[in-house]
Design an enzyme around this catalytic site. Structure first.
Site, PDB file in Angstrom:
ATOM      1  CG  HIS A 157      -0.352   0.367   2.499  1.00 45.96           C
ATOM      2  ND1 HIS A 157       0.413  -0.507   3.237  1.00 45.96           N
ATOM      3  CD2 HIS A 157      -0.382   1.529   3.214  1.00 45.96           C
ATOM      4  CE1 HIS A 157       0.816   0.090   4.344  1.00 45.96           C
ATOM      5  NE2 HIS A 157       0.353   1.324   4.356  1.00 45.96           N
ATOM      6  CE  LYS A 161       3.986   6.949   2.783  1.00 40.26           C
ATOM      7  NZ  LYS A 161       3.905   6.857   4.255  1.00 40.26           N
TER       8      LYS A 161
END
Length: 300
Positions: A157, A161
């Site tokens: 998830h 990043k």
């Protein structure tokens, strides 16, 4: 000789029944995976299952026909042993490949978290919590969600990043408006990173929408009816993990404090039904999730 042949055929039939059980378990094992829904895989699965069922019928016919030949018995018994060996080999090989794939996935997440010390096992923690929520879901809410799919979606998830500058990830204070705009793009970046992997097509929206709110004020501001149930599960797990894990800019809160906060945002930020289920899980099981992650980190 006749009875030896009959005994061998009977043993062969028993082996084929075992093969049938192995094959059914194998199909169920594969179904609970990120390759779920591929038509050609399902066709092959049921083709093999059909062949094994046919073998069982043939063995029964030959057994009751009382064919008086020890060689027939030897041949059928050997054939049953061969089928058993092949099925067990395929099952073991498939499980090994899946275990290796998951180990590689964890390594990739380790790279993501190495860039952001604040994560410190966050992705694995969210995965553990999401699977715990899944365990306590009523049977009717499991539709369209498998544990294996949820495991990968929860683990990846935050993979987006990787596309966020380290200066933003490691900033000790609050992010300004421009930095928040970049940070809010990480679910979209996650989907872009996973796009070449067709096996993740089924779970892509689970990752993309895990920061959506049930009041429609999430990152992408989509209506609640479009938020997949799995994304809502990940959202609750992600929120609890973010609240309880210590960061460079804040200390971690206790279980009781986290539960109070989650209950407060139920129905606005988080799905109330999922929150209610999560809050009903015994405290020890919830807290054991982070304990397992800490033990894994120590082993590494």
């Amino acid at each position: 000789m006749f009875w030896i042949g009959q005994a061998l055929i009977l043993l062969g039939f028993i082996f084929q029944i075992c093969n049938l059980i192995i094959d059914v378990r194998f199909i169920l094992y594969k179904r609970n995976s990120i390759t779920e829904g591929k038509t050609h895989n399902q066709f092959l699965d049921f083709l093999i299952l059909g062949m094994v069922c046919l073998f069982c019928v043939v063995y029964l016919i030959i057994l009751f026909a009382k064919i008086q030949s020890i060689w027939v018995g030897i041949l059928l018994f050997a054939g049953a042993c061969f089928v058993t060996t092949v099925l067990l080999w395929i099952y073991t090989l498939t499980k090994g490949i899946r275990d290796s794939a998951f180990s590689i996935s964890k390594t990739l997440i380790g790279i993501v978290e190495a860039r952001d010390p604040n994560l410190n096992g966050h992705s694995l923690h969210v995965q553990e919590l999401a699977l715990l929520i899944y365990k306590y879901l009523p049977a009717g809410m499991h539709k369209g969600i498998s544990a294996e799919n949820l495991k990968y979606a929860a683990l990846f998830h935050d993979v987006g990043k990787l596309g966020i500058p380290e200066a933003i990830l490691n900033k000790p204070g609050k992010l300004d408006d421009e930095e928040w705009i970049l940070m809010r793009r990480h679910p979209e970046i996650s989907v872009k990173i996973l796009e070449p992997l067709s096996s993740f097509d089924y779970i892509r929206n689970w990752i993309l929408y895990h920061h959506e709110r049930v009041d429609g004020k999430g990152y992408l501001k989509i209506p609640v009816k479009e938020i997949p149930m799995a994304a809502r599960i990940i959202s609750v797990a992600d929120t609890y993990s973010a609240i309880t894990m210590a960061r460079s800019y804040k200390p971690g809160k206790s279980y009781d404090e986290a539960i109070a906060i989650i209950k407060d945002v139920a129905g606005s930020q988080l799905d109330k039904e999922i929150v209610d289920i999560f809050c009903s899980i015994p405290r020890k099981e919830v807290e054991d999730c982070i304990c397992r992650i800490q033990m894994q980190n120590q082993e590494l």
